[in-house]
Structures are given as C-alpha cells and as structure tokens.
Design a protein around this motif. Sequence first.
Motif, PDB file in Angstrom:
ATOM      1  N   ALA A  75      -6.274   3.075  -8.348  1.00 12.54           N
ATOM      2  CA  ALA A  75      -6.765   1.773  -8.802  1.00 12.54           C
ATOM      3  C   ALA A  75      -5.893   1.208  -9.921  1.00 12.54           C
ATOM      4  CB  ALA A  75      -8.211   1.883  -9.268  1.00 12.54           C
ATOM      5  N   THR A  76      -5.477   2.060 -10.836  1.00 13.18           N
ATOM      6  CA  THR A  76      -4.631   1.624 -11.951  1.00 13.18           C
ATOM      7  C   THR A  76      -3.256   1.195 -11.453  1.00 13.18           C
ATOM      8  OG1 THR A  76      -5.777   3.162 -13.415  1.00 13.18           O
ATOM      9  CG2 THR A  76      -3.668   2.310 -14.180  1.00 13.18           C
ATOM     10  N   VAL A  77      -2.684   1.966 -10.543  1.00 10.46           N
ATOM     11  CA  VAL A  77      -1.364   1.644  -9.995  1.00 10.46           C
ATOM     12  C   VAL A  77      -1.435   0.330  -9.221  1.00 10.46           C
ATOM     13  CG1 VAL A  77       0.442   2.376  -8.394  1.00 10.46           C
ATOM     14  CG2 VAL A  77      -0.607   4.042  -9.915  1.00 10.46           C
ATOM     15  N   LEU A  78      -2.473   0.153  -8.406  1.00 16.21           N
ATOM     16  CA  LEU A  78      -2.622  -1.074  -7.628  1.00 16.21           C
ATOM     17  C   LEU A  78      -2.745  -2.283  -8.548  1.00 16.21           C
ATOM     18  CD1 LEU A  78      -2.952  -2.425  -4.872  1.00 16.21           C
ATOM     19  CD2 LEU A  78      -5.404  -2.001  -5.062  1.00 16.21           C
ATOM     20  N   LYS A  79      -3.531  -2.170  -9.600  1.00 16.64           N
ATOM     21  CA  LYS A  79      -3.695  -3.268 -10.550  1.00 16.64           C
ATOM     22  C   LYS A  79      -2.372  -3.579 -11.241  1.00 16.64           C
ATOM     23  CE  LYS A  79      -6.682  -4.845 -14.268  1.00 16.64           C
ATOM     24  NZ  LYS A  79      -7.811  -4.532 -15.135  1.00 16.64           N
ATOM     25  N   THR A  80      -1.604  -2.556 -11.584  1.00 20.19           N
ATOM     26  CA  THR A  80      -0.321  -2.744 -12.246  1.00 20.19           C
ATOM     27  C   THR A  80       0.678  -3.443 -11.323  1.00 20.19           C
ATOM     28  OG1 THR A  80      -0.703  -0.756 -13.536  1.00 20.19           O
ATOM     29  CG2 THR A  80       1.559  -1.561 -13.441  1.00 20.19           C
ATOM     30  N   VAL A  81       0.754  -3.005 -10.077  1.00 19.93           N
ATOM     31  CA  VAL A  81       1.694  -3.605  -9.121  1.00 19.93           C
ATOM     32  C   VAL A  81       1.325  -5.061  -8.862  1.00 19.93           C
ATOM     33  CG1 VAL A  81       2.487  -3.536  -6.720  1.00 19.93           C
ATOM     34  CG2 VAL A  81       2.348  -1.429  -8.044  1.00 19.93           C
ATOM     35  N   GLU A  82       0.043  -5.339  -8.669  1.00 19.90           N
ATOM     36  CA  GLU A  82      -0.397  -6.713  -8.422  1.00 19.90           C
ATOM     37  C   GLU A  82      -0.155  -7.591  -9.645  1.00 19.90           C
ATOM     38  OE1 GLU A  82      -4.419  -6.427  -7.012  1.00 19.90           O
ATOM     39  OE2 GLU A  82      -3.751  -6.009  -4.967  1.00 19.90           O
ATOM     40  N   SER A  83      -0.343  -7.035 -10.838  1.00 20.80           N
ATOM     41  CA  SER A  83      -0.088  -7.781 -12.064  1.00 20.80           C
ATOM     42  C   SER A  83       1.401  -8.110 -12.193  1.00 20.80           C
ATOM     43  CB  SER A  83      -0.556  -6.976 -13.273  1.00 20.80           C
ATOM     44  OG  SER A  83      -0.255  -7.641 -14.460  1.00 20.80           O
ATOM     45  N   PHE A  84       2.266  -7.150 -11.865  1.00 15.33           N
ATOM     46  CA  PHE A  84       3.709  -7.389 -11.900  1.00 15.33           C
ATOM     47  C   PHE A  84       4.084  -8.529 -10.950  1.00 15.33           C
ATOM     48  CE2 PHE A  84       7.790  -6.593  -9.797  1.00 15.33           C
ATOM     49  CZ  PHE A  84       8.646  -6.792 -10.874  1.00 15.33           C
ATOM     50  N   MET A  85       3.567  -8.488  -9.732  1.00 18.61           N
ATOM     51  CA  MET A  85       3.890  -9.527  -8.761  1.00 18.61           C
ATOM     52  C   MET A  85       3.376 -10.891  -9.221  1.00 18.61           C
ATOM     53  SD  MET A  85       3.594  -7.609  -5.059  1.00 18.61           S
ATOM     54  CE  MET A  85       1.845  -7.430  -5.129  1.00 18.61           C
TER      55      MET A  85
ATOM     56  N   ALA B  90       0.828  -1.208   0.000  1.00 11.80           N
ATOM     57  CA  ALA B  90       0.000   0.000   0.000  1.00 11.80           C
ATOM     58  C   ALA B  90       0.863   1.259   0.000  1.00 11.80           C
ATOM     59  CB  ALA B  90      -0.936  -0.006   1.200  1.00 11.80           C
ATOM     60  N   ASP B  91       1.966   1.239   0.747  1.00 12.62           N
ATOM     61  CA  ASP B  91       2.891   2.376   0.771  1.00 12.62           C
ATOM     62  C   ASP B  91       3.539   2.580  -0.600  1.00 12.62           C
ATOM     63  OD1 ASP B  91       2.354   2.729   3.469  1.00 12.62           O
ATOM     64  OD2 ASP B  91       4.095   1.545   4.108  1.00 12.62           O
ATOM     65  N   VAL B  92       3.910   1.483  -1.244  1.00 11.97           N
ATOM     66  CA  VAL B  92       4.511   1.570  -2.580  1.00 11.97           C
ATOM     67  C   VAL B  92       3.513   2.172  -3.561  1.00 11.97           C
ATOM     68  CG1 VAL B  92       5.397   0.213  -4.523  1.00 11.97           C
ATOM     69  CG2 VAL B  92       6.124  -0.333  -2.204  1.00 11.97           C
ATOM     70  N   VAL B  93       2.272   1.693  -3.511  1.00 11.32           N
ATOM     71  CA  VAL B  93       1.226   2.213  -4.399  1.00 11.32           C
ATOM     72  C   VAL B  93       1.011   3.700  -4.146  1.00 11.32           C
ATOM     73  CG1 VAL B  93      -1.238   2.087  -4.944  1.00 11.32           C
ATOM     74  CG2 VAL B  93       0.083  -0.006  -4.742  1.00 11.32           C
ATOM     75  N   SER B  94       0.962   4.102  -2.892  1.00 10.04           N
ATOM     76  CA  SER B  94       0.763   5.517  -2.553  1.00 10.04           C
ATOM     77  C   SER B  94       1.906   6.387  -3.075  1.00 10.04           C
ATOM     78  CB  SER B  94       0.640   5.688  -1.045  1.00 10.04           C
ATOM     79  OG  SER B  94      -0.502   5.026  -0.569  1.00 10.04           O
ATOM     80  N   GLU B  95       3.145   5.902  -2.957  1.00  7.60           N
ATOM     81  CA  GLU B  95       4.295   6.654  -3.457  1.00  7.60           C
ATOM     82  C   GLU B  95       4.246   6.800  -4.977  1.00  7.60           C
ATOM     83  OE1 GLU B  95       6.988   8.304  -2.067  1.00  7.60           O
ATOM     84  OE2 GLU B  95       5.802   8.136  -0.248  1.00  7.60           O
ATOM     85  N   ILE B  96       3.867   5.739  -5.671  1.00 12.43           N
ATOM     86  CA  ILE B  96       3.777   5.803  -7.140  1.00 12.43           C
ATOM     87  C   ILE B  96       2.679   6.773  -7.549  1.00 12.43           C
ATOM     88  CG2 ILE B  96       3.235   4.485  -9.224  1.00 12.43           C
ATOM     89  CD1 ILE B  96       4.599   2.080  -7.864  1.00 12.43           C
ATOM     90  N   VAL B  97       1.540   6.741  -6.855  1.00 16.05           N
ATOM     91  CA  VAL B  97       0.442   7.662  -7.150  1.00 16.05           C
ATOM     92  C   VAL B  97       0.906   9.102  -6.945  1.00 16.05           C
ATOM     93  CG1 VAL B  97      -1.807   8.462  -6.329  1.00 16.05           C
ATOM     94  CG2 VAL B  97      -1.414   6.029  -6.686  1.00 16.05           C
ATOM     95  N   LYS B  98       1.616   9.345  -5.851  1.00 13.57           N
ATOM     96  CA  LYS B  98       2.090  10.694  -5.540  1.00 13.57           C
ATOM     97  C   LYS B  98       3.104  11.185  -6.581  1.00 13.57           C
ATOM     98  CE  LYS B  98       4.602  11.123  -1.870  1.00 13.57           C
ATOM     99  NZ  LYS B  98       5.125  11.264  -0.504  1.00 13.57           N
ATOM    100  N   ASN B  99       3.992  10.284  -7.036  1.00 15.30           N
ATOM    101  CA  ASN B  99       5.043  10.678  -7.973  1.00 15.30           C
ATOM    102  C   ASN B  99       4.580  10.785  -9.420  1.00 15.30           C
ATOM    103  OD1 ASN B  99       6.851  10.779  -5.868  1.00 15.30           O
ATOM    104  ND2 ASN B  99       7.635   8.730  -6.217  1.00 15.30           N
ATOM    105  N   THR B 100       3.544  10.019  -9.803  1.00 14.68           N
ATOM    106  CA  THR B 100       3.139   9.999 -11.208  1.00 14.68           C
ATOM    107  C   THR B 100       1.814  10.690 -11.481  1.00 14.68           C
ATOM    108  OG1 THR B 100       2.013   7.873 -10.985  1.00 14.68           O
ATOM    109  CG2 THR B 100       4.352   7.831 -11.632  1.00 14.68           C
ATOM    110  N   GLY B 101       0.932  10.736 -10.499  1.00 11.44           N
ATOM    111  CA  GLY B 101      -0.379  11.330 -10.699  1.00 11.44           C
ATOM    112  C   GLY B 101      -1.392  10.373 -11.313  1.00 11.44           C
ATOM    113  N   ILE B 102      -0.998   9.127 -11.520  1.00  8.08           N
ATOM    114  CA  ILE B 102      -1.921   8.109 -12.041  1.00  8.08           C
ATOM    115  C   ILE B 102      -2.859   7.700 -10.907  1.00  8.08           C
ATOM    116  CG2 ILE B 102      -2.081   5.818 -13.082  1.00  8.08           C
ATOM    117  CD1 ILE B 102       0.783   6.235 -14.118  1.00  8.08           C
ATOM    118  N   ASP B 103      -4.115   7.347 -11.251  1.00 12.93           N
ATOM    119  CA  ASP B 103      -5.073   7.015 -10.188  1.00 12.93           C
ATOM    120  C   ASP B 103      -4.660   5.736  -9.458  1.00 12.93           C
ATOM    121  OD1 ASP B 103      -7.402   4.825 -11.419  1.00 12.93           O
ATOM    122  OD2 ASP B 103      -5.995   5.798 -12.801  1.00 12.93           O
TER     123      ASP B 103
END
Length: 87
Positions: A19-29, A4-17
């Motif tokens: 839900a999209t970031v969470l789906k991307t991170v989970e897909s990568f894993m 969740a912290d990783v997702v929050s940092e990516i959202v803060k740094n990129t501005g992507i929503d």
Amino acid sequence: MTKADVVSEIVKNTGIDKATVLKTVESFMEVVKDSLGKNENVYLRGFGSFIVKTRAQKTARNISKNTTIIIPAHNIPAFKVSKAFKI
C-alpha cells in the motif's frame, strides 16, 4: 511491465508494504503530470528527464472530405533518456 508489476518488484526488493509503495508511485506520477501541466520539466539525474516539447502549427488533410485543416501549435510531454541510462 505494468504499474502493478513495478509496485510488486519494489515490494520484493525493499520489503516495504504494498500500500505504501503504491501510494508513493502514484504520488510520483501525479507530481510529474502536474509539473508538465505547468510547463515545468522534471530532471532525474542518472535516469532521464520528463520534458515539455512544443509542436509547431502544421497543415493536415482530411482525406474523407478532401479538405485541409490547420492543427495549431501545442505542447506535448516527452521523456529524454540520460546518457548514463542508455543501453
């Protein structure tokens, strides 16, 4: 740091929503997990490698029953840091 912290940092740094970031991170894993399950290594240049290591068969002791047991050879996942990533 949690997922969740990783997702929050990516959202803060990129501005992507989120839900999209969470789906991307989970897909990568999931891709990494599936690849390691197929004994395929995953190489990320400049970051590191997710690799499959083979542990050899070994003899262990069950202390409570005072017996020896044989642990068969098996594969384990591991992460090897790249030279550029080392601190």
